[in-house]
Design a protein around this motif. Sequence first.
Motif, mmCIF file in Angstrom:
data_model
loop_
_atom_site.group_PDB
_atom_site.id
_atom_site.type_symbol
_atom_site.label_atom_id
_atom_site.label_comp_id
_atom_site.label_asym_id
_atom_site.label_seq_id
_atom_site.Cartn_x
_atom_site.Cartn_y
_atom_site.Cartn_z
ATOM 1 N N UNK A 1 0.829 -1.199 0.000
ATOM 2 C CA UNK A 1 0.000 0.000 0.000
ATOM 3 C C UNK A 1 0.865 1.251 0.000
ATOM 4 N N UNK A 2 0.288 2.323 -0.477
ATOM 5 C CA UNK A 2 0.981 3.607 -0.543
ATOM 6 C C UNK A 2 0.025 4.681 -0.038
ATOM 7 N N UNK A 3 0.445 5.417 1.001
ATOM 8 C CA UNK A 3 -0.419 6.383 1.689
ATOM 9 C C UNK A 3 0.252 7.753 1.690
ATOM 10 N N UNK A 4 -0.502 8.799 1.343
ATOM 11 C CA UNK A 4 0.056 10.148 1.272
ATOM 12 C C UNK A 4 -0.979 11.146 1.785
ATOM 13 N N UNK A 5 -0.515 12.121 2.583
ATOM 14 C CA UNK A 5 -1.416 13.103 3.175
ATOM 15 C C UNK A 5 -0.787 14.486 3.136
ATOM 16 N N UNK A 6 -1.626 15.502 2.921
ATOM 17 C CA UNK A 6 -1.188 16.890 2.837
ATOM 18 C C UNK A 6 -2.027 17.733 3.788
ATOM 19 N N UNK A 7 -1.357 18.601 4.555
ATOM 20 C CA UNK A 7 -2.045 19.505 5.469
ATOM 21 C C UNK A 7 -2.900 20.503 4.691
ATOM 22 N N UNK A 8 -4.092 20.789 5.197
ATOM 23 C CA UNK A 8 -4.994 21.710 4.509
ATOM 24 C C UNK A 8 -4.925 23.123 5.077
ATOM 25 N N UNK A 9 -4.018 23.358 6.009
ATOM 26 C CA UNK A 9 -3.816 24.700 6.549
ATOM 27 C C UNK A 9 -2.376 25.135 6.282
ATOM 28 N N UNK A 10 -2.157 26.455 6.232
ATOM 29 C CA UNK A 10 -0.795 26.958 6.069
ATOM 30 C C UNK A 10 -0.238 26.695 4.693
ATOM 31 N N UNK A 11 0.939 26.044 4.656
ATOM 32 C CA UNK A 11 1.676 25.864 3.404
ATOM 33 C C UNK A 11 1.327 24.586 2.662
ATOM 34 N N UNK A 12 0.315 23.875 3.088
ATOM 35 C CA UNK A 12 -0.055 22.605 2.455
ATOM 36 C C UNK A 12 1.152 21.668 2.375
ATOM 37 N N UNK A 13 1.844 21.517 3.488
ATOM 38 C CA UNK A 13 3.022 20.662 3.514
ATOM 39 C C UNK A 13 2.616 19.206 3.712
ATOM 40 N N UNK A 14 3.579 18.320 3.434
ATOM 41 C CA UNK A 14 3.331 16.891 3.553
ATOM 42 C C UNK A 14 3.211 16.492 5.025
ATOM 43 N N UNK A 15 2.153 15.746 5.346
ATOM 44 C CA UNK A 15 1.962 15.202 6.686
ATOM 45 C C UNK A 15 2.409 13.747 6.759
ATOM 46 N N UNK A 16 2.264 13.044 5.648
ATOM 47 C CA UNK A 16 2.669 11.643 5.581
ATOM 48 C C UNK A 16 2.918 11.271 4.136
ATOM 49 N N UNK A 17 3.898 10.405 3.920
ATOM 50 C CA UNK A 17 4.180 9.868 2.588
ATOM 51 C C UNK A 17 4.952 8.576 2.789
ATOM 52 N N UNK A 18 4.252 7.466 2.709
ATOM 53 C CA UNK A 18 4.890 6.180 3.003
ATOM 54 C C UNK A 18 4.353 5.097 2.075
ATOM 55 N N UNK A 19 5.227 4.187 1.738
ATOM 56 C CA UNK A 19 4.880 3.019 0.943
ATOM 57 C C UNK A 19 5.367 1.784 1.678
ATOM 58 N N UNK A 20 4.510 0.772 1.736
ATOM 59 C CA UNK A 20 4.794 -0.383 2.575
ATOM 60 C C UNK A 20 4.459 -1.676 1.844
ATOM 61 N N UNK A 21 5.274 -2.695 2.077
ATOM 62 C CA UNK A 21 4.964 -4.053 1.643
ATOM 63 C C UNK A 21 4.844 -4.918 2.892
ATOM 64 N N UNK A 22 3.732 -5.612 3.024
ATOM 65 C CA UNK A 22 3.501 -6.504 4.164
ATOM 66 C C UNK A 22 3.434 -7.945 3.656
ATOM 67 N N UNK A 23 4.226 -8.818 4.242
ATOM 68 C CA UNK A 23 4.187 -10.230 3.914
ATOM 69 C C UNK A 23 3.826 -11.041 5.141
ATOM 70 N N UNK A 24 2.912 -11.995 4.989
ATOM 71 C CA UNK A 24 2.488 -12.859 6.081
ATOM 72 C C UNK A 24 2.630 -14.309 5.654
#
Length: 363
Positions: A36-59
């Motif tokens: 999965x790949x998850x990305x988030x941007x703040x909606x106040x101020x400079x609209x900076x990145x709050x999260x940006x991560x990509x993950x592989x999970x194996x079980x």
Amino acid sequence: MKLFRVFVVMLALPVAAQAFAQSEGDLKVKVKGFVDSYHAVRTEGDWDWMASRTRARGELTLGMDAASVYVSMNALYNAVLPERTGLELREAFISYQKDGLDVRAGRQIVVWGVADALRVTDLVSPFDYTEFLAQDYDDIRIPVGALRVKYGWNLVNFDVICVPVPEFFVLPTEGPWAVPAVLGVGERPAKKLANMEFGGRMTVNLSALDFSVCALRTWEKMPVEGRYPRQTMVGGDVSLPAGAFVLRGEAAWYSLGGVKGLAGVDWYAGRDWNVSVQYSHQGSDGMATARVSKELLRSMLKLSTFAYVDVTNGGVFNRLSAAYAVSDQVEVTAGYDYFYADRGLFALYKRNSEVWGKVKYSF
């Protein structure tokens, strides 16, 4: 390059396991996971990145007769918090299941109680608040190294657990989700047997009522005035179906903090509507949650909202989301996290409202 090698290893392990299974007929192999790949941007101020991560999970689960081994691993790339990039062992335990007996030893997630996203008796596995509540709730839980023995006898289930080296909350002191440094500082108890956690839970499952009682000798999982004090918890929970409703209750007495109680109701309203509300109270502090979800397009689209309401301080954290199943393997989700508070815990993040998106491929 190092992270690429990690991904290759994770993808190669299931292939090797399947090949081994073909040569060992009695060995049962189950492999699953996701990217999965998850990305988030703040909606106040400079609209900076709050999260940006990509993950592989194996079980991976290997089973033979009554014995099995389970391993879950993450390979993570985090652009906002680079120190979190790397390979993470999520769970890894061996288990033996036969005639109602289930013995499990190793790194595992432990969930007690009937509360939804609130902690009353659910004190064994602490939380990772690196990105506060802006993660899937299951991802916030921290596995613990434990010996756990469960036994089912007729309508009664017994659960005994021992954690030789307790785990504690992870509180970030840097980045967009940082808490004041003083909250993340504390001298943890020494790693010796006298400091182990131990406890048990008995659950009774009747035709129209489920209830349990439990006790745990544990630690305060967040530092209090620079230390982690020892504490005891005694509690219980109950779940009662009533037509389209399920009534839930949970209560616990803590040697530090007194009594905490929770009441909740789930309403399965039909036409793929689900509504859930809860309220918990301890001392002078009250916290409520509300969840509403609706499935559309033959369950391919799920709309939901989940909110924490800090009743005492007037704060709110609300997560709105829309998840669309492109196929059985691919899901696309978008959402908005809203914070509002002038006092209390949510006030730390009152400028952290964000829009986010996630793509997930399951295999």
